[in-house]
Design an enzyme around this catalytic site. Structure first.
Site, PDB file in Angstrom:
ATOM      1  N   TYR A 109       0.856  -1.184   0.000  1.00 27.85           N
ATOM      2  CA  TYR A 109       0.000   0.000   0.000  1.00 27.85           C
ATOM      3  C   TYR A 109       0.891   1.233   0.000  1.00 27.85           C
ATOM      4  O   TYR A 109       1.845   1.307   0.763  1.00 27.85           O
ATOM      5  CB  TYR A 109      -0.906   0.027   1.252  1.00 27.85           C
ATOM      6  N   GLU A 197      -2.893   7.752  -4.305  1.00 26.37           N
ATOM      7  CA  GLU A 197      -2.933   6.464  -3.615  1.00 26.37           C
ATOM      8  C   GLU A 197      -2.725   5.329  -4.613  1.00 26.37           C
ATOM      9  O   GLU A 197      -3.409   5.268  -5.629  1.00 26.37           O
ATOM     10  CB  GLU A 197      -4.281   6.279  -2.905  1.00 26.37           C
TER      11      GLU A 197
END
Ligand code: ADP
Ligand code: MG
Length: 399
Positions: A109, A197
Site C-alpha cells: 500500500y 494512492e
C-alpha cells in the site's frame, strides 16, 4: 476533483512510475479489441468509476479470452457500481479500462496525503497492500510506515530508500522503489494534488515494481493553473446537485435529509445544520451563499435547493455583515414569485439592512414563515415540515 484510475496511471507514468499496458474501452467489442491489440493471455477488465473497492463489488474482472472480456464488459457498462465508497446510489460505469494481467508476488500500500496538522505532504505505506488503509490501520497498525516530507527540500533519496527498507523491499529493487516514490511525490507536488494512492503497488514475479491501481485527487482551488488536469473532470461521477452548485460558484454539499438550507458562511451553515438536528429534523444540504450575495445569486441558490426532490421545507438563515438582508429577501421573493412552491419556507434574517429585508418579505404577500433567532427558525422549519407531512405524502402518491 477526482479523476479515473486510467487517467491517474497516465499521469504517473509520465512521472516515471511503472504501470501495466492498458487501453480504454466504451463498448464490449472495443474492450476485446484492446486486449487483442495488447497481446498476452490474461487481461483485467476494470470499471472506471470515482471510487475504490471495485474489486469486491464486481468492478474488476480477470479474463483469459475474448468471450470472457465481452461478458465482463457487458455486465459492467451502463450499470451502477455500488462499492462501500460510492454510497447506496452507486456510480455509473461508462468507461472500462482493459489492462494486461500482471503476475503478482507482493502487494504494497502506498499513499501520499496532505497532513494538515504538520502542513506537509505525508507518505503512508504498508507491506500489507491490496486491502484498504482503514482495514490495515485497524488490523495491522504495526505494518504502517509514515514519513513526512520537508517542503523546503522535497522527498530526498535517502528518505525514499529508508521507506523501501522498512517495507522489506529486496535490495536489488530499492532503486525501482525510490523511482516510484519520487515519481508519485513529484506528480503530487507539481500538479497540486491532495491525494495520490496506489493500492496495490506490486512487486511482480519477474521483479518489477508496478502500480496496479491509482487514485488521484486535486485541489479544486489550484485547478485554474492546470488546464490539462481540469479537462479530466468527469461530471458523470459527481453528485449532480454539487456540480450544478460549483458551476454557479456556490459551496454546496448534498446530504440525505429533507430540510434544505440556504446560509451565509461555512460556520453558520454548520451551526444551522446542527440546530436543525437538535430540533428533530435532518438537513438536506450544506449551502454557503458566500458574502455580498446579490438577489440573483440568492435566487439561484434557492432554485438549486428546491431542485432536490428530497427537500420538503427550506430554511434561509442569514447573519448579514457583508451581505445585505434586503438583497437576500429580494432573492427569496424573486425565486418564489418566478416559480411558486407548496413547501414551507422559513426565513431568519439578522444584521445589515434587516428592517428593509423584513419589510420586503412582509410586503411580498407570500406565505413565508419568519423567525428571529436560529433556534426559532430551526424549530419552526421542523414543525412546519412535520405538519406538512400528510400533504407531501399525498402529493408524492399522486405523482
Ligand atoms: P479496487 O481497489 O477498486 O478494488 P484495484 O485496481 O486495486 O481496484 O483491483 C483490485 C485487485 O485486482 C488488486 O488488488 C489486484 O490484486 C487485482 N488487479 C488489479 N489490476 C491488476 C492487473 N493489471 N494484473 C493483475 N491483478 C490486478
Ligand atoms: Mg485498489
Amino acid at each position: 476533483m477526482d479523476i479515473h484510475e486510467y487517467q491517474a496511471k497516465e499521469i504517473l507514468r509520465d512521472f516515471g512510475v511503472k504501470v501495466p499496458n492498458g487501453g480504454l474501452a466504451y463498448s464490449p467489442e472495443q474492450a476485446a479489441y484492446r486486449a487483442r491489440e495488447m497481446g498476452g493471455d490474461k487481461w483485467i477488465v476494470k470499471a472506471q468509476v470515482h471510487a475504490g473497492g471495485r474489486g469486491k463489488a464486481g468492478g474488476v474482472k480477470v479474463c483469459s479470452n475474448d468471450n470472457e472480456i465481452i461478458e465482463a464488459a457487458s455486465s459492467m457498462l451502463g450499470r451502477k457500481l455500488v462499492t462501500h465508497q460510492t454510497g447506496a446510489e452507486g456510480k455509473g460505469i461508462y468507461r472500462l479500462y482493459v489492462e494486461a494481467g500482471v503476475p503478482i508476488d507482493r502487494e504494497i500500500y502506498l499513499g501520499f496525503v496532505l497532513d494538515r496538522t504538520t502542513q506537509r505532504i505525508m507518505i503512508v505505506a504498508s507491506s500489507e497492500g491490496g486491502t484498504e488503509i482503514e482495514e490495515i490501520s485497524a488490523n495491522k497498525p504495526d505494518s504502517i510506515v509514515r514519513a513526512s516530507i520537508d517542503p523546503a527540500v522535497g522527498l530526498v533519496e535517502f528518505q525514499a530508500r529508508e521507506i523501501a527498507f522498512k517495507l522489506g523491499i529486496e535490495p536489488s529493487l530499492t532503486q525501482h522503489m525510490v523511482r516510484t516514490l519520487m515519481g508519485c511525490f513529484n506528480a503530487f507536488r507539481d500538479l497540486d494534488a491532495t491525494m495520490v494512492e496506489i493500492n496495490p503497488l506490486v512487486i511482480t514475479t519477474d521483479k518489477q515494481v508496478m502500480a496496479l491501481d491509482a487514485k488521484m485527487t486535486f485541489d479544486d482551488n489550484a485547478l485554474f493553473r492546470h488546464p490539462k488536469i481540469s479537462e479530466l473532470r468527469d461530471k458523470s461521477q459527481e453528485d449532480p446537485r454539487e456540480s450544478n452548485a460549483a458551476d454557479r460558484g456556490l459551496s454546496y454539499v448534498g446530504l440525505d435529509g429533507n430540510i434544505g438550507c440556504i446560509v451565509n458562511g461555512a460556520g453558520l451553515a454548520m451551526a444551522t445544520m446542527d440546530t436543525i438536528k437538535l430540533s428533530g429534523g435532518e438537513p438536506a444540504n450544506f449551502l454557503d451563499i458566500g458574502g455580498g450575495a446579490t438577489p440573483e445569486r440568492v435566487a439561484k441558490a434557492f432554485r438549486l435547493v428546491r431542485s432536490d426532490q428530497k427537500v420538503e421545507a427550506i430554511l434561509v438563515n442569514i447573519f448579514a455583515g457583508i451581505n445585505r438582508c434586503d438583497w437576500v429577501a429580494e432573492g427569496v421573493v424573486q425565486a418564489l414569485k418566478d416559480d411558486p412552491i407548496d413547501i414551507p419556507v422559513i426565513v431568519r434574517l439578522s444584521g445589515t439592512n434587516v428592517e428593509e429585508g423584513q419589510r420586503i418579505l412582509a410586503g411580498s404577500g407570500l406565505p413565508i414563515i419568519r423567525a428571529a433567532t436560529l433556534k426559532e427558525a430551526a424549530d419552526r422549519a421542523v414543525s412546519a415540515w412535520k405538519a406538512d407531512q400528510p400533504t407531501i405524502t399525498k402529493l408524492k402518491a399522486i405523482s
